[in-house]
Design a protein around this motif. Sequence first.
Motif, PDB file in Angstrom:
ATOM      1  N   VAL A   1       0.830  -1.201   0.000  1.00 54.84           N
ATOM      2  CA  VAL A   1       0.000   0.000   0.000  1.00 54.84           C
ATOM      3  C   VAL A   1       0.869   1.257   0.000  1.00 54.84           C
ATOM      4  O   VAL A   1       0.578   2.223  -0.705  1.00 54.84           O
ATOM      5  CB  VAL A   1      -0.954   0.006   1.211  1.00 54.84           C
ATOM      6  N   VAL A   2       1.931   1.232   0.799  1.00 55.05           N
ATOM      7  CA  VAL A   2       2.832   2.386   0.851  1.00 55.05           C
ATOM      8  C   VAL A   2       3.388   2.672  -0.542  1.00 55.05           C
ATOM      9  O   VAL A   2       3.421   3.820  -0.995  1.00 55.05           O
ATOM     10  CB  VAL A   2       3.978   2.146   1.856  1.00 55.05           C
ATOM     11  N   GLY A   3       3.816   1.635  -1.241  1.00 52.10           N
ATOM     12  CA  GLY A   3       4.329   1.807  -2.598  1.00 52.10           C
ATOM     13  C   GLY A   3       3.264   2.319  -3.544  1.00 52.10           C
ATOM     14  O   GLY A   3       3.550   3.134  -4.434  1.00 52.10           O
ATOM     15  N   HIS A   4       2.034   1.856  -3.352  1.00 53.93           N
ATOM     16  CA  HIS A   4       0.915   2.322  -4.186  1.00 53.93           C
ATOM     17  C   HIS A   4       0.687   3.811  -3.980  1.00 53.93           C
ATOM     18  O   HIS A   4       0.476   4.557  -4.943  1.00 53.93           O
ATOM     19  CB  HIS A   4      -0.341   1.534  -3.829  1.00 53.93           C
ATOM     20  N   TYR A   5       0.744   4.247  -2.738  1.00 57.99           N
ATOM     21  CA  TYR A   5       0.563   5.673  -2.441  1.00 57.99           C
ATOM     22  C   TYR A   5       1.697   6.497  -3.043  1.00 57.99           C
ATOM     23  O   TYR A   5       1.466   7.566  -3.616  1.00 57.99           O
ATOM     24  CB  TYR A   5       0.533   5.909  -0.931  1.00 57.99           C
ATOM     25  N   GLU A   6       2.917   6.000  -2.885  1.00 55.40           N
ATOM     26  CA  GLU A   6       4.070   6.763  -3.379  1.00 55.40           C
ATOM     27  C   GLU A   6       4.076   6.869  -4.894  1.00 55.40           C
ATOM     28  O   GLU A   6       4.609   7.836  -5.455  1.00 55.40           O
ATOM     29  CB  GLU A   6       5.365   6.109  -2.881  1.00 55.40           C
ATOM     30  N   GLY A   7       3.484   5.881  -5.564  1.00 57.72           N
ATOM     31  CA  GLY A   7       3.455   5.910  -7.022  1.00 57.72           C
ATOM     32  C   GLY A   7       2.264   6.638  -7.594  1.00 57.72           C
ATOM     33  O   GLY A   7       2.143   6.780  -8.817  1.00 57.72           O
ATOM     34  N   ALA A   8       1.366   7.115  -6.719  1.00 54.63           N
ATOM     35  CA  ALA A   8       0.153   7.787  -7.188  1.00 54.63           C
ATOM     36  C   ALA A   8       0.415   9.261  -7.447  1.00 54.63           C
ATOM     37  O   ALA A   8       1.440   9.819  -7.048  1.00 54.63           O
ATOM     38  CB  ALA A   8      -0.955   7.631  -6.145  1.00 54.63           C
ATOM     39  N   ALA A   9      -0.548   9.865  -8.093  1.00 52.88           N
ATOM     40  CA  ALA A   9      -0.457  11.299  -8.368  1.00 52.88           C
ATOM     41  C   ALA A   9      -0.578  12.091  -7.069  1.00 52.88           C
ATOM     42  O   ALA A   9      -0.893  11.538  -6.015  1.00 52.88           O
ATOM     43  CB  ALA A   9      -1.557  11.711  -9.343  1.00 52.88           C
ATOM     44  N   GLU A  10      -0.327  13.366  -7.152  1.00 52.50           N
ATOM     45  CA  GLU A  10      -0.454  14.225  -5.984  1.00 52.50           C
ATOM     46  C   GLU A  10      -1.870  14.162  -5.431  1.00 52.50           C
ATOM     47  O   GLU A  10      -2.834  13.958  -6.178  1.00 52.50           O
ATOM     48  CB  GLU A  10      -0.105  15.669  -6.358  1.00 52.50           C
ATOM     49  N   PRO A  11      -2.018  14.315  -4.102  1.00 59.22           N
ATOM     50  CA  PRO A  11      -3.351  14.255  -3.491  1.00 59.22           C
ATOM     51  C   PRO A  11      -4.309  15.258  -4.118  1.00 59.22           C
ATOM     52  O   PRO A  11      -3.926  16.363  -4.493  1.00 59.22           O
ATOM     53  CB  PRO A  11      -3.077  14.609  -2.025  1.00 59.22           C
ATOM     54  N   GLY A  12      -5.566  14.843  -4.250  1.00 53.68           N
ATOM     55  CA  GLY A  12      -6.593  15.734  -4.765  1.00 53.68           C
ATOM     56  C   GLY A  12      -7.466  16.232  -3.634  1.00 53.68           C
ATOM     57  O   GLY A  12      -6.989  16.485  -2.532  1.00 53.68           O
ATOM     58  N   GLU A  13      -8.765  16.332  -3.893  1.00 54.03           N
ATOM     59  CA  GLU A  13      -9.658  16.775  -2.821  1.00 54.03           C
ATOM     60  C   GLU A  13      -9.881  15.620  -1.844  1.00 54.03           C
ATOM     61  O   GLU A  13      -9.713  14.455  -2.182  1.00 54.03           O
ATOM     62  CB  GLU A  13     -10.965  17.303  -3.407  1.00 54.03           C
ATOM     63  N   TRP A  14     -10.284  15.965  -0.616  1.00 55.39           N
ATOM     64  CA  TRP A  14     -10.252  14.990   0.477  1.00 55.39           C
ATOM     65  C   TRP A  14     -11.134  13.772   0.220  1.00 55.39           C
ATOM     66  O   TRP A  14     -10.767  12.644   0.564  1.00 55.39           O
ATOM     67  CB  TRP A  14     -10.646  15.667   1.794  1.00 55.39           C
ATOM     68  N   ARG A  15     -12.304  13.968  -0.400  1.00 59.25           N
ATOM     69  CA  ARG A  15     -13.214  12.843  -0.602  1.00 59.25           C
ATOM     70  C   ARG A  15     -12.606  11.820  -1.557  1.00 59.25           C
ATOM     71  O   ARG A  15     -12.625  10.615  -1.299  1.00 59.25           O
ATOM     72  CB  ARG A  15     -14.562  13.340  -1.123  1.00 59.25           C
ATOM     73  N   GLY A  16     -12.061  12.311  -2.665  1.00 57.45           N
ATOM     74  CA  GLY A  16     -11.391  11.398  -3.593  1.00 57.45           C
ATOM     75  C   GLY A  16     -10.200  10.715  -2.945  1.00 57.45           C
ATOM     76  O   GLY A  16      -9.915   9.548  -3.228  1.00 57.45           O
ATOM     77  N   ASN A  17      -9.516  11.438  -2.068  1.00 61.67           N
ATOM     78  CA  ASN A  17      -8.375  10.848  -1.367  1.00 61.67           C
ATOM     79  C   ASN A  17      -8.807   9.684  -0.474  1.00 61.67           C
ATOM     80  O   ASN A  17      -8.155   8.629  -0.445  1.00 61.67           O
ATOM     81  CB  ASN A  17      -7.676  11.905  -0.508  1.00 61.67           C
ATOM     82  N   LEU A  18      -9.896   9.871   0.271  1.00 59.11           N
ATOM     83  CA  LEU A  18     -10.351   8.806   1.157  1.00 59.11           C
ATOM     84  C   LEU A  18     -10.902   7.615   0.371  1.00 59.11           C
ATOM     85  O   LEU A  18     -10.759   6.461   0.793  1.00 59.11           O
ATOM     86  CB  LEU A  18     -11.407   9.339   2.130  1.00 59.11           C
TER      87      LEU A  18
END
Length: 256
Positions: free
Chosen positions: A90-107
């Motif tokens: 999961v950590v690797g998945h987060y690190e490889g993702a785009a920059e955070p967007g709005e909070w709802r999409g993030n959750l």
Amino acid sequence: MEYSGSGDPRRTIELLWGVQSRSSKGPKPKLTVPQVTAAAIALADAEGLAGLSMRQLANHLGVSAMNLYSYVPSKAELVDLMVDRALADVVGHYEGAAEPGEWRGNLEFVAWANWQLYQRHPWLLGVSTARAPLGPNVMAKYDRELAYIDGVGLTDLEMDSVLSLVLGHTEASARRVADAAEAVRHSGITDSEWWAKSAPVLEEVVPFDRYPIAGRVGTASGQAHQAASDVATAFEFGLGRILDGVASLIEGRNQN
């Protein structure tokens, strides 16, 4: 059920953070702790936690049980190592993702990342993490997930509670998926096959006029899912309602 945090705290934390020293005397070690951990995860993925013992792991690695204990003192410490290493996905998945967007999409992103984690490693559902392993991936995962909702108008305690709510819903839903898969293995038939056999008998035997609402709603659900229920649909629906509540909290806070 296994329980993380059951091993010796010092030995566990040293193993998790890779700071436990081995004696320089004697032959060079055949294995490393990360190799042992990876092999244990592979066994658990294939056989479940019930199929994992220190002796079975030793046989899989081609070493004696006594030799294996020189790397990991007991299964208690091994379970903590396995959980922390599995979370690296999961950590690797987060690190490889785009920059955070709005909070709802993030959750939503966090929830689905954890949902997929449980599909890859269903044995994680057999480990109680009431005392979470205090390892680098546990820490990194928590930090990154909190970062996705930092600065949206929640207090620190609310951030922790919101994250716990989302992850708890995800884990509970994933557990239902694992239970359904176990039912298939136990019975030898799929949910669709079970429903195809059960539904005609149900219509023939049950006096639905006594249970009109249950009959109406149950029929609609059965026809839609071709099963008694659909966990993925329920997970997505529940996640949406949780996030609606978080939105209400944030909006109320921002209006004050």
